[in-house]
Design a protein around this motif. Structure first.
Motif, PDB file in Angstrom:
ATOM      1  N   MET A   1      -9.542  10.531 -12.221  1.00 32.21           N
ATOM      2  CA  MET A   1      -8.429   9.673 -11.812  1.00 32.21           C
ATOM      3  C   MET A   1      -7.208  10.535 -11.528  1.00 32.21           C
ATOM      4  O   MET A   1      -6.821  11.367 -12.360  1.00 32.21           O
ATOM      5  CB  MET A   1      -8.095   8.657 -12.910  1.00 32.21           C
ATOM      6  CG  MET A   1      -7.009   7.669 -12.512  1.00 32.21           C
ATOM      7  SD  MET A   1      -6.671   6.425 -13.793  1.00 32.21           S
ATOM      8  CE  MET A   1      -5.667   7.383 -14.923  1.00 32.21           C
ATOM      9  N   GLU A   2      -6.612  10.361 -10.355  1.00 34.11           N
ATOM     10  CA  GLU A   2      -5.429  11.115  -9.966  1.00 34.11           C
ATOM     11  C   GLU A   2      -4.177  10.265 -10.173  1.00 34.11           C
ATOM     12  O   GLU A   2      -4.106   9.125  -9.717  1.00 34.11           O
ATOM     13  CB  GLU A   2      -5.531  11.541  -8.493  1.00 34.11           C
ATOM     14  CG  GLU A   2      -6.678  12.502  -8.216  1.00 34.11           C
ATOM     15  CD  GLU A   2      -6.680  12.970  -6.783  1.00 34.11           C
ATOM     16  OE1 GLU A   2      -5.670  12.725  -6.077  1.00 34.11           O
ATOM     17  OE2 GLU A   2      -7.677  13.586  -6.374  1.00 34.11           O
ATOM     18  N   LEU A   3      -3.197  10.837 -10.864  1.00 32.47           N
ATOM     19  CA  LEU A   3      -1.952  10.123 -11.151  1.00 32.47           C
ATOM     20  C   LEU A   3      -0.967  10.369 -10.015  1.00 32.47           C
ATOM     21  O   LEU A   3      -0.045  11.176 -10.128  1.00 32.47           O
ATOM     22  CB  LEU A   3      -1.392  10.569 -12.497  1.00 32.47           C
ATOM     23  CG  LEU A   3      -2.340  10.390 -13.694  1.00 32.47           C
ATOM     24  CD1 LEU A   3      -1.661  10.826 -14.980  1.00 32.47           C
ATOM     25  CD2 LEU A   3      -2.822   8.961 -13.790  1.00 32.47           C
ATOM     26  N   THR A   4      -1.193   9.658  -8.933  1.00 33.01           N
ATOM     27  CA  THR A   4      -0.392   9.828  -7.732  1.00 33.01           C
ATOM     28  C   THR A   4       0.798   8.870  -7.732  1.00 33.01           C
ATOM     29  O   THR A   4       0.896   7.962  -8.558  1.00 33.01           O
ATOM     30  CB  THR A   4      -1.246   9.566  -6.490  1.00 33.01           C
ATOM     31  OG1 THR A   4      -1.716   8.203  -6.528  1.00 33.01           O
ATOM     32  CG2 THR A   4      -2.446  10.505  -6.459  1.00 33.01           C
ATOM     33  N   ALA A   5       1.686   9.086  -6.754  1.00 32.21           N
ATOM     34  CA  ALA A   5       2.836   8.185  -6.612  1.00 32.21           C
ATOM     35  C   ALA A   5       2.385   6.767  -6.298  1.00 32.21           C
ATOM     36  O   ALA A   5       2.985   5.798  -6.779  1.00 32.21           O
ATOM     37  CB  ALA A   5       3.758   8.706  -5.503  1.00 32.21           C
ATOM     38  N   SER A   6       1.308   6.626  -5.519  1.00 28.94           N
ATOM     39  CA  SER A   6       0.807   5.288  -5.184  1.00 28.94           C
ATOM     40  C   SER A   6       0.259   4.585  -6.424  1.00 28.94           C
ATOM     41  O   SER A   6       0.396   3.360  -6.558  1.00 28.94           O
ATOM     42  CB  SER A   6      -0.267   5.371  -4.103  1.00 28.94           C
ATOM     43  OG  SER A   6      -1.356   6.169  -4.529  1.00 28.94           O
ATOM     44  N   PHE A   7      -0.346   5.354  -7.331  1.00 30.15           N
ATOM     45  CA  PHE A   7      -0.843   4.764  -8.576  1.00 30.15           C
ATOM     46  C   PHE A   7       0.316   4.188  -9.393  1.00 30.15           C
ATOM     47  O   PHE A   7       0.274   3.032  -9.829  1.00 30.15           O
ATOM     48  CB  PHE A   7      -1.585   5.815  -9.404  1.00 30.15           C
ATOM     49  CG  PHE A   7      -1.863   5.381 -10.826  1.00 30.15           C
ATOM     50  CD1 PHE A   7      -2.917   4.521 -11.109  1.00 30.15           C
ATOM     51  CD2 PHE A   7      -1.057   5.811 -11.879  1.00 30.15           C
ATOM     52  CE1 PHE A   7      -3.175   4.107 -12.413  1.00 30.15           C
ATOM     53  CE2 PHE A   7      -1.303   5.404 -13.174  1.00 30.15           C
ATOM     54  CZ  PHE A   7      -2.367   4.549 -13.443  1.00 30.15           C
ATOM     55  N   PHE A   8       1.371   4.971  -9.576  1.00 33.40           N
ATOM     56  CA  PHE A   8       2.496   4.493 -10.384  1.00 33.40           C
ATOM     57  C   PHE A   8       3.293   3.406  -9.668  1.00 33.40           C
ATOM     58  O   PHE A   8       3.927   2.573 -10.321  1.00 33.40           O
ATOM     59  CB  PHE A   8       3.396   5.666 -10.773  1.00 33.40           C
ATOM     60  CG  PHE A   8       2.811   6.541 -11.848  1.00 33.40           C
ATOM     61  CD1 PHE A   8       2.666   6.061 -13.137  1.00 33.40           C
ATOM     62  CD2 PHE A   8       2.377   7.819 -11.558  1.00 33.40           C
ATOM     63  CE1 PHE A   8       2.103   6.851 -14.137  1.00 33.40           C
ATOM     64  CE2 PHE A   8       1.815   8.619 -12.552  1.00 33.40           C
ATOM     65  CZ  PHE A   8       1.677   8.130 -13.839  1.00 33.40           C
ATOM     66  N   ALA A   9       3.261   3.402  -8.334  1.00 32.76           N
ATOM     67  CA  ALA A   9       3.935   2.337  -7.596  1.00 32.76           C
ATOM     68  C   ALA A   9       3.319   0.988  -7.896  1.00 32.76           C
ATOM     69  O   ALA A   9       4.001  -0.050  -7.860  1.00 32.76           O
ATOM     70  CB  ALA A   9       3.876   2.624  -6.093  1.00 32.76           C
TER      71      ALA A   9
ATOM     72  N   VAL B   1      -7.110  -2.227 -10.390  1.00 31.29           N
ATOM     73  CA  VAL B   1      -8.441  -2.018  -9.808  1.00 31.29           C
ATOM     74  C   VAL B   1      -8.358  -1.811  -8.300  1.00 31.29           C
ATOM     75  O   VAL B   1      -9.272  -1.276  -7.686  1.00 31.29           O
ATOM     76  CB  VAL B   1      -9.376  -3.199 -10.158  1.00 31.29           C
ATOM     77  CG1 VAL B   1     -10.739  -3.051  -9.487  1.00 31.29           C
ATOM     78  CG2 VAL B   1      -9.587  -3.271 -11.664  1.00 31.29           C
ATOM     79  N   LEU B   2      -7.245  -2.186  -7.695  1.00 33.27           N
ATOM     80  CA  LEU B   2      -7.060  -1.950  -6.265  1.00 33.27           C
ATOM     81  C   LEU B   2      -6.838  -0.470  -5.955  1.00 33.27           C
ATOM     82  O   LEU B   2      -7.043  -0.038  -4.816  1.00 33.27           O
ATOM     83  CB  LEU B   2      -5.873  -2.762  -5.740  1.00 33.27           C
ATOM     84  CG  LEU B   2      -5.999  -4.292  -5.830  1.00 33.27           C
ATOM     85  CD1 LEU B   2      -4.704  -4.945  -5.377  1.00 33.27           C
ATOM     86  CD2 LEU B   2      -7.176  -4.791  -5.006  1.00 33.27           C
ATOM     87  N   VAL B   3      -6.404   0.325  -6.974  1.00 35.25           N
ATOM     88  CA  VAL B   3      -6.078   1.730  -6.713  1.00 35.25           C
ATOM     89  C   VAL B   3      -6.916   2.715  -7.529  1.00 35.25           C
ATOM     90  O   VAL B   3      -6.936   3.908  -7.205  1.00 35.25           O
ATOM     91  CB  VAL B   3      -4.571   1.998  -6.963  1.00 35.25           C
ATOM     92  CG1 VAL B   3      -3.726   1.252  -5.938  1.00 35.25           C
ATOM     93  CG2 VAL B   3      -4.146   1.603  -8.368  1.00 35.25           C
ATOM     94  N   VAL B   4      -7.588   2.252  -8.586  1.00 36.57           N
ATOM     95  CA  VAL B   4      -8.486   3.113  -9.370  1.00 36.57           C
ATOM     96  C   VAL B   4      -9.763   2.327  -9.672  1.00 36.57           C
ATOM     97  O   VAL B   4      -9.858   1.139  -9.374  1.00 36.57           O
ATOM     98  CB  VAL B   4      -7.833   3.600 -10.694  1.00 36.57           C
ATOM     99  CG1 VAL B   4      -6.634   4.490 -10.418  1.00 36.57           C
ATOM    100  CG2 VAL B   4      -7.438   2.424 -11.574  1.00 36.57           C
ATOM    101  N   SER B   5     -10.738   2.970 -10.283  1.00 34.78           N
ATOM    102  CA  SER B   5     -12.001   2.295 -10.600  1.00 34.78           C
ATOM    103  C   SER B   5     -11.778   1.262 -11.699  1.00 34.78           C
ATOM    104  O   SER B   5     -10.815   1.356 -12.482  1.00 34.78           O
ATOM    105  CB  SER B   5     -13.043   3.310 -11.053  1.00 34.78           C
ATOM    106  OG  SER B   5     -12.746   3.772 -12.366  1.00 34.78           O
ATOM    107  N   PRO B   6     -12.673   0.254 -11.798  1.00 35.56           N
ATOM    108  CA  PRO B   6     -12.521  -0.743 -12.867  1.00 35.56           C
ATOM    109  C   PRO B   6     -12.475  -0.136 -14.266  1.00 35.56           C
ATOM    110  O   PRO B   6     -11.662  -0.544 -15.094  1.00 35.56           O
ATOM    111  CB  PRO B   6     -13.763  -1.624 -12.680  1.00 35.56           C
ATOM    112  CG  PRO B   6     -14.105  -1.504 -11.243  1.00 35.56           C
ATOM    113  CD  PRO B   6     -13.769  -0.090 -10.876  1.00 35.56           C
ATOM    114  N   ALA B   7     -13.345   0.835 -14.528  1.00 34.67           N
ATOM    115  CA  ALA B   7     -13.362   1.456 -15.861  1.00 34.67           C
ATOM    116  C   ALA B   7     -12.043   2.150 -16.158  1.00 34.67           C
ATOM    117  O   ALA B   7     -11.518   2.069 -17.276  1.00 34.67           O
ATOM    118  CB  ALA B   7     -14.524   2.447 -15.957  1.00 34.67           C
TER     119      ALA B   7
END
Length: 250
Positions: free
Chosen positions: A1-9, A38-44
Motif C-alpha cells: 500500500m502506497e501512502l500517496t497524496a490521493s490516498f490521504f485526500a 476501498v476506492l483507492v486501496v484494496s479491501p483488506a
C-alpha cells in the motif's frame, strides 16, 4: 500500500466523517470511511487502516457516554457477535478481494435501503422482539458485517430501535458494543496478517483526525439534525457503493 497524496485526500475526510458518526450519530454511518477507502486501496488494506482508528474513536467516545447504555442489550449484542465475527473471519480468509469489495458495496446499499424504507414508514421495528434471543441474533449479524466491512451498526440498530431506547442511550450502547466487537476483530486481523507497517503509518497520520471527528460528533449531537447528517451519508454511500459493485462485477 502506497501512502500517496490521493490516498490521504480520501482518507482524511473519510476518517473525520466516521468520527462524527461515532461521536454523535449512533455509529451507523461510520463504515462510510471503509467504503470510500476501498476506492483507492484494496479491501483488506482499507479494513486494516480503519480498525485501529475505529477503536481510537470508541475509546474517545466512551467517556461522555459512560454507563448511559442499555446494559442488557449491550450484553446480548456482544455475546451474539462472537460467532458472527468468527464466521466473518472464515469467509475473509477464502474470499478473493473482488468478493470482499462486492460484499462491502452490497452491505452499504442494503443499509441505505433499510434506512429509506424505515424513514418512509414502510417498515416498523416497534413490533419486533427485543429480548435476549433477538439481541444474540442481531449481534451475530452485526459481528459478521462488522468483520467484513466495519458495518455492524445497521443490524445493531434494528435491535436497539425495536427496544425503543432513547437517543442518548442508543448512542451510548453502540459505543460500548462496538468497542468490544472491535477488540475481537483486532485479535483476528492480527492473526490473519492484515496489518502492515504501511497501515500502521497511515493510522499514525490519521489518528488526530479520528479524535477530531469524534469531538465534533459529540458537539454536533444536539446541534445538527440527524436528517441532514444521514442525507449526506446516504449520498456518499450510494455513489461509492455503486462504483464498488460495478468494479467487482466487472
Amino acid at each position: 500500500m502506497e501512502l500517496t497524496a490521493s490516498f490521504f485526500a480520501v482518507a482524511i475526510p473519510a476518517t473525520i466523517f466516521a468520527g462524527i458518526s461515532k461521536g454523535g450519530f449512533g455509529s451507523g454511518a461510520a463504515f462510510v470511511a471503509t467504503v470510500l477507502l476501498v476506492l483507492v486501496v484494496s479491501p483488506a488494506e482499507a479494513l486494516a487502516v480503519m480498525l485501529p482508528l475505529l477503536m481510537l474513536m470508541d475509546a474517545t467516545a466512551l467517556r461522555p457516554y459512560w454507563r448511559k447504555w442499555d446494559g442488557m442489550a449491550a450484553r446480548w449484542l456482544v455475546l451474539g457477535a462472537v460467532p458472527g465475527v468468527v464466521i466473518g473471519a472464515m469467509i475473509f480468509t477464502v474470499a478473493p478481494a473482488d468478493v470482499i469489495a462486492l460484499l462491502i458495496g452490497v452491505v452499504a446499499l442494503s443499509f441505505v435501503a433499510f434506512q429509506l424504507v424505515r424513514s418512509r414508514g414502510w417498515l416498523s421495528l416497534s413490533g419486533l422482539p427485543g429480548g435476549g434471543g433477538a439481541g444474540a441474533f442481531w449481534g451475530a449479524v452485526a459481528g459478521f458485517t462488522s468483520f467484513i466491512s466495519h458495518a455492524g451498526g445497521p443490524p445493531a440498530a434494528v435491535y436497539l430501535l425495536s427496544r425503543g431506547v432513547g437517543k442518548e442511550r442508543y448512542q451510548a450502547t453502540t459505543v460500548i458494543v462496538f468497542w468490544a466487537i472491535n477488540l475481537m476483530k483486532f485479535a483476528l486481523y492480527a492473526v490473519l496478517g492484515t496489518f502492515s507497517s504501511a497501515t500502521a503509518l497511515a493510522d499514525l497520520v490519521l489518528a488526530p483526525f479520528a479524535i477530531l471527528g469524534v469531538t465534533l460528533g459529540v458537539w454536533l449531537h444536539r446541534r445538527v439534525p440527524e436528517r441532514l447528517f444521514f442525507g449526506l451519508t446516504y449520498a456518499f454511500l450510494v455513489a461509492a457503493s455503486l462504483r464498488l459493485v460495478w468494479s467487482a462485477l466487472a
